[in-house]
Design a protein around this motif. Sequence first.
Motif, PDB file in Angstrom:
ATOM      1  N   UNK A  43       0.708  -1.283   0.127  1.00  0.00           N
ATOM      2  CA  UNK A  43       0.159   0.076  -0.039  1.00  0.00           C
ATOM      3  C   UNK A  43       0.831   1.228   0.142  1.00  0.00           C
ATOM      4  N   UNK A  44       2.094   1.343   0.416  1.00  0.00           N
ATOM      5  CA  UNK A  44       3.092   2.284   0.449  1.00  0.00           C
ATOM      6  C   UNK A  44       4.206   2.062   0.002  1.00  0.00           C
ATOM      7  N   UNK A  45       4.921   3.039  -0.636  1.00  0.00           N
ATOM      8  CA  UNK A  45       6.358   2.899  -1.005  1.00  0.00           C
ATOM      9  C   UNK A  45       7.122   4.112  -0.569  1.00  0.00           C
ATOM     10  N   UNK A  46       8.156   3.743   0.047  1.00  0.00           N
ATOM     11  CA  UNK A  46       9.060   4.891   0.426  1.00  0.00           C
ATOM     12  C   UNK A  46       8.252   6.100   1.154  1.00  0.00           C
ATOM     13  N   UNK A  47       7.456   5.429   1.975  1.00  0.00           N
ATOM     14  CA  UNK A  47       6.506   6.452   3.045  1.00  0.00           C
ATOM     15  C   UNK A  47       5.476   6.961   2.091  1.00  0.00           C
ATOM     16  N   UNK A  48       5.203   6.798   1.083  1.00  0.00           N
ATOM     17  CA  UNK A  48       4.285   7.359   0.204  1.00  0.00           C
ATOM     18  C   UNK A  48       3.043   6.391  -0.021  1.00  0.00           C
ATOM     19  N   UNK A  49       1.640   6.840   0.025  1.00  0.00           N
ATOM     20  CA  UNK A  49       0.650   5.958  -0.099  1.00  0.00           C
ATOM     21  C   UNK A  49       0.569   5.831  -1.527  1.00  0.00           C
ATOM     22  N   UNK A  50       0.016   4.530  -1.935  1.00  0.00           N
ATOM     23  CA  UNK A  50      -0.300   4.283  -3.320  1.00  0.00           C
ATOM     24  C   UNK A  50      -1.765   4.311  -3.422  1.00  0.00           C
ATOM     25  N   UNK A  51      -2.156   5.285  -4.570  1.00  0.00           N
ATOM     26  CA  UNK A  51      -3.494   5.406  -4.548  1.00  0.00           C
ATOM     27  C   UNK A  51      -4.430   4.585  -5.332  1.00  0.00           C
ATOM     28  N   UNK A  52      -3.923   3.328  -6.073  1.00  0.00           N
ATOM     29  CA  UNK A  52      -4.457   2.538  -6.900  1.00  0.00           C
ATOM     30  C   UNK A  52      -4.925   1.375  -6.099  1.00  0.00           C
ATOM     31  N   UNK A  53      -6.055   0.895  -6.349  1.00  0.00           N
ATOM     32  CA  UNK A  53      -6.679  -0.414  -5.666  1.00  0.00           C
ATOM     33  C   UNK A  53      -6.133  -1.354  -6.386  1.00  0.00           C
ATOM     34  N   UNK A  54      -5.742  -1.344  -7.775  1.00  0.00           N
ATOM     35  CA  UNK A  54      -4.993  -2.184  -8.302  1.00  0.00           C
ATOM     36  C   UNK A  54      -4.204  -1.667  -9.791  1.00  0.00           C
ATOM     37  N   UNK A  55      -3.276  -2.277 -10.150  1.00  0.00           N
ATOM     38  CA  UNK A  55      -2.786  -2.031 -11.705  1.00  0.00           C
ATOM     39  C   UNK A  55      -2.682  -2.843 -12.451  1.00  0.00           C
ATOM     40  N   UNK A  56      -2.975  -2.514 -13.842  1.00  0.00           N
ATOM     41  CA  UNK A  56      -2.976  -3.453 -14.747  1.00  0.00           C
ATOM     42  C   UNK A  56      -1.496  -3.024 -15.745  1.00  0.00           C
ATOM     43  N   UNK A  57      -0.684  -4.014 -15.815  1.00  0.00           N
ATOM     44  CA  UNK A  57       0.561  -3.645 -16.490  1.00  0.00           C
ATOM     45  C   UNK A  57       0.578  -4.536 -17.817  1.00  0.00           C
ATOM     46  N   UNK A  58       0.953  -3.999 -18.886  1.00  0.00           N
ATOM     47  CA  UNK A  58       1.085  -4.306 -20.189  1.00  0.00           C
ATOM     48  C   UNK A  58       2.094  -3.799 -20.891  1.00  0.00           C
ATOM     49  N   UNK A  59       2.663  -4.179 -22.163  1.00  0.00           N
ATOM     50  CA  UNK A  59       3.469  -3.685 -22.923  1.00  0.00           C
ATOM     51  C   UNK A  59       2.941  -3.139 -24.206  1.00  0.00           C
ATOM     52  N   UNK A  60       2.900  -3.790 -25.302  1.00  0.00           N
ATOM     53  CA  UNK A  60       2.213  -3.088 -26.610  1.00  0.00           C
ATOM     54  C   UNK A  60       0.824  -3.802 -26.838  1.00  0.00           C
ATOM     55  N   UNK A  61       0.598  -4.748 -26.523  1.00  0.00           N
ATOM     56  CA  UNK A  61      -0.492  -5.527 -26.775  1.00  0.00           C
ATOM     57  C   UNK A  61      -1.826  -5.134 -25.914  1.00  0.00           C
ATOM     58  N   UNK A  62      -2.708  -4.409 -26.403  1.00  0.00           N
ATOM     59  CA  UNK A  62      -3.663  -3.665 -25.839  1.00  0.00           C
ATOM     60  C   UNK A  62      -5.096  -4.807 -25.643  1.00  0.00           C
ATOM     61  N   UNK A  63      -4.779  -5.872 -26.179  1.00  0.00           N
ATOM     62  CA  UNK A  63      -6.340  -6.579 -26.364  1.00  0.00           C
ATOM     63  C   UNK A  63      -6.717  -7.162 -25.153  1.00  0.00           C
ATOM     64  N   UNK A  64      -5.895  -7.600 -23.978  1.00  0.00           N
ATOM     65  CA  UNK A  64      -6.375  -8.087 -22.704  1.00  0.00           C
ATOM     66  C   UNK A  64      -6.502  -6.698 -21.793  1.00  0.00           C
ATOM     67  N   UNK A  65      -5.322  -5.900 -21.735  1.00  0.00           N
ATOM     68  CA  UNK A  65      -5.225  -4.695 -20.650  1.00  0.00           C
ATOM     69  C   UNK A  65      -6.311  -3.731 -21.005  1.00  0.00           C
ATOM     70  N   UNK A  66      -6.351  -3.256 -21.996  1.00  0.00           N
ATOM     71  CA  UNK A  66      -7.414  -2.248 -22.430  1.00  0.00           C
ATOM     72  C   UNK A  66      -8.829  -2.508 -21.806  1.00  0.00           C
ATOM     73  N   UNK A  67      -9.656  -3.796 -22.231  1.00  0.00           N
ATOM     74  CA  UNK A  67     -10.796  -3.980 -21.877  1.00  0.00           C
ATOM     75  C   UNK A  67     -10.802  -4.179 -20.195  1.00  0.00           C
ATOM     76  N   UNK A  68      -9.761  -4.775 -19.966  1.00  0.00           N
ATOM     77  CA  UNK A  68      -9.539  -5.010 -18.280  1.00  0.00           C
ATOM     78  C   UNK A  68      -9.730  -3.834 -17.593  1.00  0.00           C
ATOM     79  N   UNK A  69      -8.915  -2.938 -18.058  1.00  0.00           N
ATOM     80  CA  UNK A  69      -8.780  -1.638 -17.133  1.00  0.00           C
ATOM     81  C   UNK A  69     -10.132  -0.823 -17.434  1.00  0.00           C
ATOM     82  N   UNK A  70     -11.020  -0.967 -18.577  1.00  0.00           N
ATOM     83  CA  UNK A  70     -12.407  -0.392 -18.768  1.00  0.00           C
ATOM     84  C   UNK A  70     -13.281  -1.268 -17.596  1.00  0.00           C
ATOM     85  N   UNK A  71     -13.360  -2.446 -17.763  1.00  0.00           N
ATOM     86  CA  UNK A  71     -14.111  -3.145 -17.027  1.00  0.00           C
ATOM     87  C   UNK A  71     -13.804  -2.788 -15.411  1.00  0.00           C
ATOM     88  N   UNK A  72     -12.704  -2.744 -15.033  1.00  0.00           N
ATOM     89  CA  UNK A  72     -12.323  -2.505 -13.577  1.00  0.00           C
ATOM     90  C   UNK A  72     -12.985  -1.288 -13.313  1.00  0.00           C
TER      91      UNK A  72
END
Length: 270
Positions: free
Chosen positions: A157-186
Amino acid sequence: MPFSLSTETEAFAPAHLIAGSPAQRLILLCDHASNALPSGYGDLGLSRAHLERHIAYDIGAAQVTRRLSALLDAGAALAGFSRLLIDPNRGEDDPTLVMRVSDGAIIPGNAKVGPVEIASRVERFWRPYRRACVGLVEAALASDRVPVLLGIHSFTPTFKGRARPWSCGVLWDRDPRLAGPLIEGLRAEGVTVGDNEPYDGALKNDSMYELSSARGIPGALIEIRQDELGAPEQSEAWAQRLARILPSILARPETERIEVFGSRADLNPG
C-alpha cells in the motif's frame, strides 16, 4: 500465508499446476505465489517475520489465483518457492534474479551467492517453473486455441513512505487486447486502476515477455494492493470481480489470434 519450510520427507514442487477446462482459453500465472523454501536452504538467515513480508512473496495473490481458476475453470501455474530463493518473474540473466537486499532487508543466505549457486537455483527451481508455464501455453496452442494469459501479483500500500492510490494496476507492454478492456471493466466497477502503475509492464525476459509479448499471445498482469487482500473475503471479492469482467473479454475475436506487437523492453533493454 504462514511461512513454510520443505522437509526431507516432503516432496518439493517448483510449480503447482491447475489443469482447468480444455475449453477455457484463460491461463493464470502466479509467479510470487509462495514464501516456501526447499530443504537445504533453511530460512536464508531471515526471521519468520521477514519471510511473511511482501519481500518473500505476493501476499494474497495465490488465493485470488486459485479462486479465480475455480470460478472460470481456468488453467493456472503457481510457483512453489519464495522469490527470495530466486525470482521466477525475472529473466535468467537479470541481475536481480537472486536478491541480496530486498526493501531494506539483508538476505544472509544470498549474501555470498555466486554464479555456480545461481545456476543451480535456475536449474532446480526457476527453469522447472518456467517450463510448467510454457507447457500450459503450448498445450492450448496444440489444441488450436489461442490462450489469454493473466499474471496475478500484489503490491504494498505504501512505497518509500508514500501511499499508493490505486486499488490495482494493470501492467502491459504493447498488446492492448487484454489490458485495455480489463482496465475499462475494472473502472466501470468503480475500481481505481493504475495503467502501468505502480510498475511498468515492459520488462525484458520476465514471464509475460516470454510467454505473451514474444509469442504474440494476448496477455497482461494485474497487481492488487495488499491491504485489499488481507482477509479471505477480500480475496474472494477480487476473484469474483475478475470472474465477472473476464468472460466478455475472452469472447472478443481479436483475442483469438496470434499477433506480435513487439515489446517496449526490446527498445530499452536496460
